[in-house]
Design an enzyme around this catalytic site. Structure first.
Site, mmCIF file in Angstrom:
data_model
loop_
_atom_site.group_PDB
_atom_site.id
_atom_site.type_symbol
_atom_site.label_atom_id
_atom_site.label_comp_id
_atom_site.label_asym_id
_atom_site.label_seq_id
_atom_site.Cartn_x
_atom_site.Cartn_y
_atom_site.Cartn_z
ATOM 1 N N LYS A 161 1.981 -2.848 6.086
ATOM 2 C CA LYS A 161 2.254 -2.747 4.649
ATOM 3 C C LYS A 161 3.728 -2.406 4.379
ATOM 4 C CE LYS A 161 -1.832 -3.829 3.132
ATOM 5 N NZ LYS A 161 -2.049 -5.040 2.324
ATOM 6 N N SER A 216 0.847 -1.197 0.000
ATOM 7 C CA SER A 216 0.000 0.000 0.000
ATOM 8 C C SER A 216 0.878 1.242 0.000
ATOM 9 C CB SER A 216 -0.875 0.029 1.256
ATOM 10 O OG SER A 216 -1.546 1.275 1.374
ATOM 11 N N TYR A 266 -1.853 -0.602 10.287
ATOM 12 C CA TYR A 266 -2.004 -0.913 8.861
ATOM 13 C C TYR A 266 -0.768 -0.448 8.091
ATOM 14 C CZ TYR A 266 -3.934 -0.954 4.139
ATOM 15 O OH TYR A 266 -4.137 -1.194 2.800
HETATM 16 P P1 NAD Z 1 -11.790 -5.659 0.056
HETATM 17 O O1 NAD Z 1 -12.236 -5.609 1.473
HETATM 18 O O2 NAD Z 1 -12.743 -5.299 -1.025
HETATM 19 O O3 NAD Z 1 -11.170 -7.099 -0.275
HETATM 20 C C1 NAD Z 1 -10.371 -7.810 0.636
HETATM 21 C C2 NAD Z 1 -10.700 -9.297 0.517
HETATM 22 O O4 NAD Z 1 -9.829 -10.016 1.385
HETATM 23 C C3 NAD Z 1 -12.137 -9.629 0.945
HETATM 24 O O5 NAD Z 1 -12.761 -10.436 -0.029
HETATM 25 C C4 NAD Z 1 -11.947 -10.380 2.249
HETATM 26 O O6 NAD Z 1 -12.955 -11.366 2.483
HETATM 27 C C5 NAD Z 1 -10.578 -11.025 2.036
HETATM 28 N N1 NAD Z 1 -9.936 -11.419 3.280
HETATM 29 C C6 NAD Z 1 -9.864 -10.719 4.444
HETATM 30 N N2 NAD Z 1 -9.224 -11.438 5.379
HETATM 31 C C7 NAD Z 1 -8.866 -12.621 4.792
HETATM 32 C C8 NAD Z 1 -8.182 -13.773 5.239
HETATM 33 N N3 NAD Z 1 -7.741 -13.886 6.502
HETATM 34 N N4 NAD Z 1 -7.979 -14.784 4.360
HETATM 35 C C9 NAD Z 1 -8.434 -14.696 3.085
HETATM 36 N N5 NAD Z 1 -9.105 -13.634 2.616
HETATM 37 C C10 NAD Z 1 -9.317 -12.598 3.455
HETATM 38 O O7 NAD Z 1 -10.518 -4.690 0.016
HETATM 39 P P2 NAD Z 1 -9.543 -4.214 -1.162
HETATM 40 O O8 NAD Z 1 -9.524 -2.740 -1.094
HETATM 41 O O9 NAD Z 1 -9.856 -4.889 -2.449
HETATM 42 O O10 NAD Z 1 -8.152 -4.720 -0.571
HETATM 43 C C11 NAD Z 1 -7.303 -5.647 -1.247
HETATM 44 C C12 NAD Z 1 -5.866 -5.356 -0.832
HETATM 45 O O11 NAD Z 1 -5.494 -4.039 -1.267
HETATM 46 C C13 NAD Z 1 -5.618 -5.379 0.674
HETATM 47 O O12 NAD Z 1 -4.391 -6.003 0.950
HETATM 48 C C14 NAD Z 1 -5.555 -3.905 1.035
HETATM 49 O O13 NAD Z 1 -4.813 -3.656 2.205
HETATM 50 C C15 NAD Z 1 -4.889 -3.341 -0.207
HETATM 51 N N6 NAD Z 1 -5.055 -1.907 -0.426
HETATM 52 C C16 NAD Z 1 -6.272 -1.348 -0.634
HETATM 53 C C17 NAD Z 1 -6.371 0.025 -0.855
HETATM 54 C C18 NAD Z 1 -7.686 0.719 -1.084
HETATM 55 O O14 NAD Z 1 -7.716 1.954 -1.169
HETATM 56 N N7 NAD Z 1 -8.792 -0.012 -1.238
HETATM 57 C C19 NAD Z 1 -5.218 0.834 -0.862
HETATM 58 C C20 NAD Z 1 -3.990 0.217 -0.639
HETATM 59 C C21 NAD Z 1 -3.909 -1.147 -0.429
#
Ligand code: NAD
Length: 280
Positions: A159, A142, A155
């Site tokens: 990351k 991230s 968080y």
């Molecule tokens: P999201 O909540 O839409 O998707 C996350 C998925 O991970 C969900 O389907 C959830 O059920 C699954 N999950 C959670 N815990 C789990 C576990 N223990 N085992 C297996 N699956 C699990 O969120 P997203 O925004 O698509 O996030 C995806 C990745 O991107 C994450 O690592 C998040 O930290 C990272 N991220 C997101 C953003 C943002 O702005 N959305 C920014 C930077 C990084």
């Protein structure tokens, strides 16, 4: 048009929602066979059903080494191999903004899913890929891990660990032909974003989305929010043979946030100066 991932077999953790879901859809469209790994059975099964024969769902908790080993075996038995492992599952440490308010159980959970989950995923994939001709591992880190900042401290720390681990793993795994890279998403609208809450009307959600664009892009040169598809495109590059000479890198997909401080302090300084002059 040729498909970038024709003949490749991939796993996407956290593949049932948001960035993971968009990546699963793009990988399938580009010719891959994909295992969707997630704790959310309903969403994972629905996505696999919608994508047909090229996708399977496997319930996986990334904090469990046994689940991850079973996942790699599943890719092997269902599709006959594993070329791409995308360790994308992650959770946020919202709603806490101040670290002094964080509870131990909550930041332990963030570390478990975001750090341990990625490390275990890399280990099981590298063991398999090392014995089967190599492969590409991608981790979702991230911008919050690349740049220190205010709020969601566990968080950010988790990351940052993913970024550092990615580089160490790339060095460790290179001699087996296994590449390891990470993607640093910036502000992406997904369910992890600070909306919606259960019970909110569509209108309220739409109003919140509109209201958030300005504060969420304040530090970005590009004044638009990223989409899950923007991250999926970066994952496609790192999964494909186009990136065969790329390992140990972090790919910022963030509207330019990481380029530097995008807030126009100079204008504010000059306005304050002028106001002070005018007040005399
Ligand atoms: P999201 O909540 O839409 O998707 C996350 C998925 O991970 C969900 O389907 C959830 O059920 C699954 N999950 C959670 N815990 C789990 C576990 N223990 N085992 C297996 N699956 C699990 O969120 P997203 O925004 O698509 O996030 C995806 C990745 O991107 C994450 O690592 C998040 O930290 C990272 N991220 C997101 C953003 C943002 O702005 N959305 C920014 C930077 C990084």
């Amino acid at each position: 048009m040729s498909q970038e991932l024709a003949g490749k077999i991939a796993i996407v953790t956290g593949g049932a929602s948001g960035i993971g879901k968009a990546t699963v859809e793009l990988f399938v469209a580009e010719g891959a066979q994909v295992v969707i790994a997630d704790v959310d059975n309903a969403k994972g099964e629905a996505l696999a059903a919608a994508l047909g024969d090229a996708a399977r769902f496997k319930h996986t908790d990334v904090t469990s080494a046994a689940d991850l080993e079973a996942l790699v075996n599943f890719a092997d038995s269902e599709f006959g191999g594993l070329d791409v492992m995308y360790n994308n599952a992650g959770i946020s440490s919202m709603p806490y903004l101040r670290f002094v308010d964080d509870e131990l159980k909550d930041f332990q959970k963030v570390m478990e899913v975001n750090v341990l989950g990625v490390m275990l995923g890399c280990q099981v994939a590298a063991r398999y890929m090392g014995e089967h001709g190599g492969g590409s591992i991608i981790n979702t880190a991230s911008m919050g891990g690349a740049l220190p900042g205010w709020g969601v401290v566990p968080y950010r720390a988790s990351k940052a660990a993913v970024i550092h681990f990615t580089k160490c793993a790339a060095i460790d795994f290179g001699s087996y032909g296994v590449r390891v890279n990470c993607i640093n998403p910036g502000q992406i609208m997904t369910e992890m974003s600070p909306f919606p809450e259960p019970g909110m009307s569509e209108e309220t959600i739409a109003r919140i989305k509109d209201a958030l664009v300005e504060p969420m892009t304040a530090n970005q040169p590009l004044k638009v929010l990223g989409s899950p598809e923007d991250i999926a495109q970066a994952a496609l590059y790192l999964a494909s043979d186009r990136s065969r000479f790329v390992t140990g890198t972090e790919l910022n997909v963030d509207g330019g946030h990481s380029a530097g401080d995008g807030i126009n302090h100079l204008q504010a300084i000059m306005q304050a100066r002028q106001a002070a002059i005018d007040a005399g």
